[in-house]
Design a protein around this motif. Structure first.
Motif, short mmCIF file in Angstrom:
data_model
loop_
_atom_site.label_atom_id
_atom_site.label_comp_id
_atom_site.label_asym_id
_atom_site.label_seq_id
_atom_site.Cartn_x
_atom_site.Cartn_y
_atom_site.Cartn_z
N LEU A 1 34.99 19.78 -39.30
CA LEU A 1 35.06 21.22 -39.57
C LEU A 1 36.22 21.85 -38.83
O LEU A 1 36.51 21.50 -37.68
N ARG A 2 36.86 22.79 -39.52
CA ARG A 2 37.94 23.57 -38.92
C ARG A 2 37.86 25.00 -39.41
O ARG A 2 37.42 25.25 -40.53
N SER A 3 38.30 25.91 -38.60
CA SER A 3 38.37 27.32 -38.98
C SER A 3 39.82 27.64 -39.30
O SER A 3 40.72 27.33 -38.53
N HIS A 4 40.05 28.23 -40.46
CA HIS A 4 41.40 28.57 -40.91
C HIS A 4 41.53 30.10 -40.89
O HIS A 4 40.82 30.79 -41.61
N GLU A 5 42.42 30.59 -40.04
CA GLU A 5 42.62 32.04 -39.93
C GLU A 5 43.88 32.44 -40.67
O GLU A 5 44.90 31.74 -40.60
N TYR A 6 43.82 33.57 -41.39
CA TYR A 6 44.97 34.03 -42.14
C TYR A 6 44.86 35.53 -42.39
O TYR A 6 43.81 36.14 -42.15
N ARG A 7 45.93 36.12 -42.87
CA ARG A 7 45.95 37.53 -43.22
C ARG A 7 45.96 37.64 -44.74
O ARG A 7 46.80 37.04 -45.41
N SER A 8 45.01 38.38 -45.30
CA SER A 8 44.91 38.52 -46.75
C SER A 8 46.01 39.45 -47.27
O SER A 8 46.72 40.09 -46.50
N ASP B 1 45.75 42.25 -48.60
CA ASP B 1 45.52 43.65 -48.22
C ASP B 1 45.67 43.88 -46.71
O ASP B 1 45.38 44.96 -46.21
N GLY B 2 46.15 42.85 -45.99
CA GLY B 2 46.44 43.00 -44.57
C GLY B 2 45.27 42.73 -43.64
O GLY B 2 45.42 42.85 -42.43
N MET B 3 44.13 42.35 -44.17
CA MET B 3 42.94 42.10 -43.34
C MET B 3 42.99 40.70 -42.76
O MET B 3 43.41 39.75 -43.42
N GLU B 4 42.56 40.59 -41.50
CA GLU B 4 42.43 39.26 -40.88
C GLU B 4 41.20 38.58 -41.47
O GLU B 4 40.13 39.17 -41.54
N ARG B 5 41.36 37.33 -41.89
CA ARG B 5 40.27 36.58 -42.51
C ARG B 5 40.13 35.22 -41.82
O ARG B 5 41.07 34.73 -41.21
#
Length: 163
Positions: free
Chosen positions: A82-89, A91-95
């Motif tokens: 398992l890994r967590s992938h962080e990105y910016r959508s 619309d500018g929201m952190e996901r």
């Protein structure tokens, strides 16, 4: 680097997509959902208790087995890192998405049936998948392809897995 291995039981929610990378390696990606249910002892009814969604990526020989065997809606068991992938959508929201790099994927035989065909049996009998499903020869151990079919519908009150 962290290594959080887990096994998740769930259902494939989209059609698995196979991709060929620039280096010639293939990968397959699909999304799965795992529904948590609990028995409400007051009512005797099963109650939905949330859904976990995660992206599953398959590599190497696992690509051919999953591609030949599993489709959207199939009940599965997936195991991997398992890994967590962080990105910016857009619309500018952190996901943050949860991803699994699978080492094993198969049908959940508690919710379906499957016919297992080993890669070595296919080579010995001359049975062949289409060219896109062929896999290089291996040692024969753990080289399974399972074609899952849906089990009869559950009753309105499914048994808990530990029952």
């Amino acid at each position: 680097m962290y290594e959080a291995n887990a096994t998740v039981v769930g259902t494939i929610v989209n059609h698995p997509m196979k991709r060929e990378l620039p280096n010639g390696e293939q990968m397959l990606i699909f999304r799965m959902a795992s529904n948590s249910r609990r028995l409400d002892h007051n009512t005797g009814e099963w109650v939905d208790n949330g859904t976990l969604f995660l992206n599953v990526s398959c590599w190497r020989r696992l690509v051919a087995g999953v591609d030949a065997s599993l489709r959207r809606g199939d009940p599965i068991i997936a195991h991997g890192q398992l890994r967590s992938h962080e990105y910016r959508s857009r619309d500018g929201m952190e996901r943050r998405d949860l991803e699994m790099r699978a080492t094993a994927v198969g049908p959940d035989l508690g919710r379906c049936t499957a016919r297992v065909t080993r890669w070595s049996e296919m080579r010995n009998t001359g049975d062949r998948f289409s060219a896109e499903h062929q896999v290089p020869a291996g040692d024969g151990l753990g080289e399974n392809v399972a074609a899952a079919s849906t089990a009869p519908p559950r009753t309105t009150h499914p048994e808990h897995a530990d029952a």
